[in-house]
Design a protein around this motif. Structure first.
Motif, PDB file in Angstrom:
ATOM      1  N   VAL A   1       0.835  -1.200   0.000  1.00  0.00           N
ATOM      2  CA  VAL A   1       0.000   0.000   0.000  1.00  0.00           C
ATOM      3  C   VAL A   1       0.870   1.250   0.000  1.00  0.00           C
TER       4      VAL A   1
ATOM      5  N   VAL B   1       0.428   5.618  -0.232  1.00  0.00           N
ATOM      6  CA  VAL B   1      -0.516   6.723  -0.094  1.00  0.00           C
ATOM      7  C   VAL B   1       0.136   7.982  -0.659  1.00  0.00           C
TER       8      VAL B   1
ATOM      9  N   LEU C   1      -6.689   3.927   6.862  1.00  0.00           N
ATOM     10  CA  LEU C   1      -6.692   3.415   5.493  1.00  0.00           C
ATOM     11  C   LEU C   1      -6.365   1.927   5.470  1.00  0.00           C
TER      12      LEU C   1
ATOM     13  N   VAL D   1      -8.362  -1.269   3.764  1.00  0.00           N
ATOM     14  CA  VAL D   1      -7.729  -2.220   2.845  1.00  0.00           C
ATOM     15  C   VAL D   1      -7.880  -3.641   3.381  1.00  0.00           C
TER      16      VAL D   1
ATOM     17  N   THR E   1       2.948   0.546   5.196  1.00  0.00           N
ATOM     18  CA  THR E   1       2.383   1.478   4.226  1.00  0.00           C
ATOM     19  C   THR E   1       3.354   2.632   4.003  1.00  0.00           C
TER      20      THR E   1
ATOM     21  N   ILE F   1      -3.363   4.673  -2.912  1.00  0.00           N
ATOM     22  CA  ILE F   1      -4.513   5.403  -2.384  1.00  0.00           C
ATOM     23  C   ILE F   1      -4.280   6.896  -2.555  1.00  0.00           C
TER      24      ILE F   1
ATOM     25  N   ASP G   1      -9.796  11.743  -1.753  1.00  0.00           N
ATOM     26  CA  ASP G   1     -11.137  11.726  -2.329  1.00  0.00           C
ATOM     27  C   ASP G   1     -11.470  13.055  -2.998  1.00  0.00           C
TER      28      ASP G   1
ATOM     29  N   GLY H   1     -11.855   4.518  -8.571  1.00  0.00           N
ATOM     30  CA  GLY H   1     -10.897   3.419  -8.556  1.00  0.00           C
ATOM     31  C   GLY H   1     -10.655   2.893  -9.948  1.00  0.00           C
TER      32      GLY H   1
ATOM     33  N   THR I   1      -5.449   1.715  -8.306  1.00  0.00           N
ATOM     34  CA  THR I   1      -5.491   3.076  -7.766  1.00  0.00           C
ATOM     35  C   THR I   1      -6.898   3.310  -7.259  1.00  0.00           C
TER      36      THR I   1
ATOM     37  N   GLN J   1      -9.694   7.519  -1.344  1.00  0.00           N
ATOM     38  CA  GLN J   1      -9.914   7.092   0.038  1.00  0.00           C
ATOM     39  C   GLN J   1     -11.371   7.230   0.482  1.00  0.00           C
TER      40      GLN J   1
ATOM     41  N   PHE K   1     -15.255   2.938   0.366  1.00  0.00           N
ATOM     42  CA  PHE K   1     -13.933   2.315   0.411  1.00  0.00           C
ATOM     43  C   PHE K   1     -14.006   0.787   0.410  1.00  0.00           C
TER      44      PHE K   1
ATOM     45  N   ILE L   1     -12.272  -1.258  -2.879  1.00  0.00           N
ATOM     46  CA  ILE L   1     -11.082  -2.104  -2.810  1.00  0.00           C
ATOM     47  C   ILE L   1     -11.422  -3.539  -3.215  1.00  0.00           C
TER      48      ILE L   1
END
Length: 544
Positions: free
Chosen positions: A147, A149, A164, A168, A192, A236, A239, A245, A260, A263, A268, A272
């Motif tokens: 992950v 960010v 986050l 996930v 992350t 991530i 928003d 996504g 991709t 958030q 979410f 994912i």
């Protein structure tokens, strides 16, 4: 004007005519050679663009991946190279197979230099490429998500990493559960990474030119091979970015891939799970009301591969549809019953959200398969959108508890919910679905859904022809050709498209009423246990 002047003018005109004639006779310029696509017996595909044959090229090897756009701007396919680069490519044709090994000759130039440097790049031209078939990998029981960010994406602050990561992890747990043990673990083996992108404001969101941001993120994990089975890169972004996504198409539960996603807390969990579904080879779940000419993409809201719906709470994805469970090979003994041509059966279905019992019927009709399930909002479906909405509408459609019918046609990746109407996605007691030889009737819904399913056999047919002299007073005869098996035939004759009264035999004697008109005949074949079929002839010439 002198005679000499007249002669000069005449010569000028003649010369112009000669030039015009010569120009007109010149051959047209040769057409630019077009790219060629050739598929070999082993399933591999060779692409070649003759127009680029004189260009300097560089050989790259890796995996060709199709990018799912999810309504964002068009995304070029990418090659994730064995050296760890992610290069957008212009194949000049559709991707022959995603998640497949590729050896490509890429045209040297600024676009390739930018891609290899991890910068925003236009798709790189491909002089030639050999795309293999997606390998049937050995069972991969463990998957891993890495992950990253992007802290300077969009216009809003990103949640802390633990928040986050929790989102996930719910998506990873969904696939570990729904794979029925085929994925024994789905973990985040590395911390992350939060980083600032060097890309411009649009591209650092990753929904335009996804490859550049994936390149930046992948380089934060230098020891990870993202071409290895079961490895997933999850990037991530804020928003505040314009997108939800996107992912890459895999070929099986052994695949990894690139994702991709924004958030956005309210969608979410759905996002994912949906994007990871693409990574393992699943396409969109669509919506087709009775009589629709083309399904509405994403709008099967009973499915994780449909649209993610925002609400006051973050809905969880419903249990994986039977059509996708079958595709991935994770159905369990006794879970699916099969209904084939010539059968008529009545079965009691357990809820699709339950973990035991008969939970689906697979109804086979030629090249089309229908999947019948009962969605009642319990078990694994309890926190889904449709369970919470309880039949309330969205986008002019509603998704109440009930029996659902999903269609997939051979050679296609997506599925379509065959909705009862534009406003209701499921069927209740006493309601039926019918398409061609298939009839699904919901007898009752209580502690189970009792469903009767019939699949009629179909004839091998011929187009009828009309034999005879096209004149008033003469007789025309309908020749049915050979149908198998032989049905009982009935006939209806037409003049200029209008049915002729009492003309229901295999022959017709032409009258003055048909003079100057064109004749057709429709033949209907009937037999017990078979789908009734009508076939029409071509029109005759004008009756004399």
């Amino acid at each position: 004007m002198s005679g000499r002047a007249r002669n000069i003018r005449s010569l000028t005109v003649v010369a112009a005519l000669v030039v015009a004639t010569l120009v007109g006779a010149a051959p047209a310029p040769a057409a630019e050679p077009q790219p060629t696509v050739r598929t070999t017996a082993d399933g591999s595909t060779t692409l070649r663009d003759p127009a680029l044959s004189d260009e300097d090229t560089r050989t790259v090897e890796g995996v060709l991946r199709e990018v799912v756009t999810e309504g964002a701007s068009d995304q070029a396919p990418v090659i994730t190279t064995d050296d760890g680069d992610i290069i957008p490519v212009d194949l000049g044709t559709e991707v022959p197979q995603s998640d497949a090994p590729v050896t490509a000759e890429l045209v040297e130039g600024p676009a390739l230099d930018a891609a290899l440097g991890g910068r925003a790049a236009a798709p790189v031209q491909v002089e030639s490429a050999r795309v293999g078939t997606a390998a049937v990998a050995a069972a991969v029981t463990s998957h891993r998500a890495y992950v990253a960010v992007v802290t300077n994406s969009g216009s809003s602050n990103l949640e802390p990493s633990p928040t986050l990561e929790a989102g996930v992890d719910r998506g990873l747990a969904y696939w570990a559960t729904e794979s029925e043990g085929a994925i024994s673990s789905f973990t985040r083996p590395a911390a992350t990474v939060r980083f600032r992108s060097s890309l411009d404001a649009t591209r650092r969101c990753g929904f335009t030119g996804a490859d550049a941001l994936w390149n930046e993120a992948a380089r934060r994990f230098p020891a990870v091979d993202f071409n290895a089975s079961g490895n997933h890169l999850v990037v991530i972004v804020s928003d505040g970015c314009s997108g939800t996504g996107l992912g890459t198409f895999g070929s099986s539960l052994a695949s990894g891939g690139l994702v991709t996603m924004a958030q956005t807390p309210s969608v979410f969990p759905m996002t994912i799970a949906h994007e990871l579904g693409h990574n393992v080879g699943l396409d969109h779940a669509n919506f087709c009301a009775a009589g629709c000419s083309a399904p509405s993409e994403y709008w099967n809201l009973y499915s994780v591969m449909g649209l993610a719906v925002a609400g006051g709470t973050a809905y969880q994805p419903a249990s994986l549809d039977s059509v996708y469970r079958s595709q991935l090979g994770v159905t369990t003994p006794g879970e699916v019953g099969v209904v084939s041509a010539g059968q008529s059966v009545t079965r009691s279905l357990a809820s699709r959200g339950s973990v035991s019992g008969l939970r689906a019927l697979k109804v086979k009709a030629g090249t089309t398969t229908y999947w019948v399930e009962w969605r009642d909002g319990t078990g694994r479906d309890a926190a889904s959108f449709y369970a919470a909405a309880d039949g309330q509408g969205i986008g002019g459609r509603s998704f109440p508890d009930g029996v659902t019918v999903t269609r997939r046609t051979a050679g296609t990746r997506s599925s379509a919910l065959m909705a009862r109407s534009t406003r209701s996605g499921s069927y209740q007691g006493g309601q039926s679905f019918k398409a061609g030889p298939v009839t699904v009737r919901v007898d009752s819904i209580g502690t189970s859904a009792v469903v009767s399913t019939t699949v009629l056999r179909t004839f091998t047919t011929k187009t009828p022809t009309i034999v005879g002299v096209r004149k008033v007073g003469r007789t025309l005869r309908a020749s049915t050709g050979t149908w198998s098996p032989t049905p009982t035939f009935s006939f209806q004759w037409y003049a200029d498209g209008k049915a002729i009264s009492r003309a229901t035999r295999s022959t017709i004697t032409l009258t003055r009423a048909q003079k100057g008109k064109r004749i057709t005949v429709w033949v209907t074949g009937r037999r017990s246990g078979y789908l009734t079929v009508k076939r029409g002839s071509a029109r005759t010439g004008t009756i004399g």
